[in-house]
Write a protein that holds these residues in place. Structure first.
Motif, short mmCIF file in Angstrom:
data_model
loop_
_atom_site.label_atom_id
_atom_site.label_comp_id
_atom_site.label_asym_id
_atom_site.label_seq_id
_atom_site.Cartn_x
_atom_site.Cartn_y
_atom_site.Cartn_z
N LEU A 82 0.83 -1.21 0.00
CA LEU A 82 0.00 0.00 0.00
C LEU A 82 0.86 1.26 0.00
CD1 LEU A 82 -2.76 -1.05 2.56
CD2 LEU A 82 -3.08 -0.68 0.11
N GLN A 83 1.92 1.25 0.77
CA GLN A 83 2.82 2.40 0.82
C GLN A 83 3.50 2.63 -0.54
OE1 GLN A 83 5.21 1.22 4.19
NE2 GLN A 83 4.00 2.44 5.62
N SER A 84 3.80 1.56 -1.25
CA SER A 84 4.37 1.69 -2.59
C SER A 84 3.36 2.33 -3.54
CB SER A 84 4.79 0.32 -3.12
OG SER A 84 5.86 -0.22 -2.38
N LEU A 85 2.10 1.89 -3.48
CA LEU A 85 1.06 2.47 -4.33
C LEU A 85 0.86 3.95 -4.01
CD1 LEU A 85 -1.58 -0.42 -4.31
CD2 LEU A 85 -0.20 0.34 -6.26
N LEU A 86 0.94 4.30 -2.73
CA LEU A 86 0.80 5.69 -2.32
C LEU A 86 1.91 6.57 -2.88
CD1 LEU A 86 -0.33 5.31 1.42
CD2 LEU A 86 -1.72 6.15 -0.49
N LYS A 87 3.07 5.96 -3.11
CA LYS A 87 4.21 6.69 -3.66
C LYS A 87 4.22 6.68 -5.19
CE LYS A 87 7.24 4.40 -1.14
NZ LYS A 87 8.51 3.93 -0.52
N GLY A 88 3.17 6.09 -5.77
CA GLY A 88 3.08 6.07 -7.22
C GLY A 88 3.83 4.92 -7.88
N GLU A 89 4.14 3.88 -7.10
CA GLU A 89 4.89 2.74 -7.62
C GLU A 89 3.96 1.55 -7.83
OE1 GLU A 89 8.77 3.99 -4.87
OE2 GLU A 89 7.70 2.09 -4.52
N GLU A 90 4.16 0.81 -8.90
CA GLU A 90 3.36 -0.39 -9.12
C GLU A 90 3.86 -1.51 -8.21
OE1 GLU A 90 5.38 -2.82 -12.83
OE2 GLU A 90 3.85 -1.33 -13.29
N VAL A 106 -0.24 -4.54 -10.05
CA VAL A 106 -1.23 -3.51 -9.75
C VAL A 106 -0.56 -2.15 -9.89
CG1 VAL A 106 -2.79 -2.54 -8.03
CG2 VAL A 106 -2.47 -5.03 -8.16
N LYS A 107 -1.12 -1.32 -10.74
CA LYS A 107 -0.56 0.01 -10.97
C LYS A 107 -1.22 1.03 -10.04
CE LYS A 107 0.52 -0.91 -15.83
NZ LYS A 107 1.99 -0.92 -15.59
N PRO A 108 -0.54 2.13 -9.75
CA PRO A 108 -1.12 3.18 -8.90
C PRO A 108 -2.41 3.72 -9.49
CG PRO A 108 1.22 3.57 -9.28
CD PRO A 108 0.81 2.47 -10.22
N SER A 109 -3.29 4.20 -8.65
CA SER A 109 -4.58 4.71 -9.10
C SER A 109 -5.05 5.81 -8.17
CB SER A 109 -5.60 3.56 -9.12
OG SER A 109 -6.80 3.96 -9.72
N ASP A 110 -6.09 6.53 -8.61
CA ASP A 110 -6.64 7.62 -7.79
C ASP A 110 -7.25 7.12 -6.50
OD1 ASP A 110 -6.15 9.86 -9.57
OD2 ASP A 110 -7.69 9.00 -10.87
N VAL A 111 -7.90 5.95 -6.59
CA VAL A 111 -8.61 5.39 -5.43
C VAL A 111 -8.22 3.92 -5.25
CG1 VAL A 111 -10.86 4.89 -4.40
CG2 VAL A 111 -10.56 6.96 -5.76
N ILE A 112 -7.88 3.57 -4.02
CA ILE A 112 -7.57 2.18 -3.68
C ILE A 112 -8.65 1.68 -2.73
CG2 ILE A 112 -5.92 0.62 -2.58
CD1 ILE A 112 -3.75 2.77 -3.23
N VAL A 113 -9.36 0.65 -3.16
CA VAL A 113 -10.37 0.04 -2.29
C VAL A 113 -9.71 -1.16 -1.61
CG1 VAL A 113 -12.61 -1.11 -2.16
CG2 VAL A 113 -12.29 0.80 -3.75
#
Length: 210
Positions: free
Chosen positions: A74-82, A102-109
């Motif tokens: 999750l922290q990687s996605l928050l930093k814009g990393e896949e 999984v690529k970064p996105s505006d919203v993570i459910v």
């Protein structure tokens, strides 16, 4: 891209968490603005155990999950990393050798049993939801799902529910309701709550496009 919004969805087994997630994914599939991360895929790897040992694992206890890896992803996605998200094999009771990019996105459910119970996960959530569904409805849904989709027998599902699922729900899942910003009765069947959620997500996606 601005910092993604993380929506945490918790609730009992078969309460309707995945139904809400699936409807959100369908609503935003073309835009690619929403990704779904399921805590179920972060069950700990058990490949070194025998099948007999795997079956005896209490899958309804927080210790069954690799939450450190989930937080790291999750922290990687928050930093814009896949990320390469693990995939769990529910038939063989262990982590699959396959992964999902999984690529970064505006919203993570983020959905799962212990999303609100685990402080490290809870603190990452911008919105915290709890799906509140009656125990008898949850049991029936779980029975149908596990027999049809996960290759379980009726007797094994009933035994697991009586020995671990119900007990762990009362100990860990139900108390986590107090951390929720919004409680959604009946999960994906609650169209009013779902519409409000979609409206909120849409506004955030619009803001991120500015």
């Amino acid at each position: 891209m601005k910092k993604p919004l993380i929506i945490g969805i918790a609730g009992g087994s078969a309460s309707g968490k995945s139904s809400i997630s699936a409807q959100l994914k369908e609503r935003y599939e073309q835009s690619g603005s929403v990704v779904i991360i399921r805590q179920d895929d972060y069950y700990k790897d058990q490949s070194e155990k025998t099948m007999e040992e795997r079956v005896k694992t209490n899958y309804d206890h927080p210790f069954a999950f690799d939450n450190d890896l989930l937080v790291e992803n999750l922290q990687s996605l928050l930093k814009g990393e896949e990320i390469k998200k693990p995939i769990y094999d529910f038939v063989n009771h262990t982590r699959s050798s396959k992964t999902e990019v999984v690529k970064p996105s505006d919203v993570i459910v983020l959905e799962g049993l212990f999303i609100l119970e685990e402080e490290k996960l809870r603190s990452l959530c911008d919105m915290k939801l709890f799906v509140d569904t009656d125990a008898d409805v949850r049991f029936i849904r779980r029975l149908i799902r596990d027999v049809k989709e996960r290759g379980r027998t009726l007797d094994s599902v009933v035994e697991q529910y009586q020995t671990t699922v119900r007990v762990m729900h009362n100990l860990f899942v139900e108390p986590s309701k107090r951390y929720a910003d919004v409680i959604i009765p009946e999960g994906g069947k609650n169209s009013v709550a779902l519409d409000l959620l979609i409206t909120k997500i849409s506004s955030i996606i619009k803001e991120n496009m500015v």
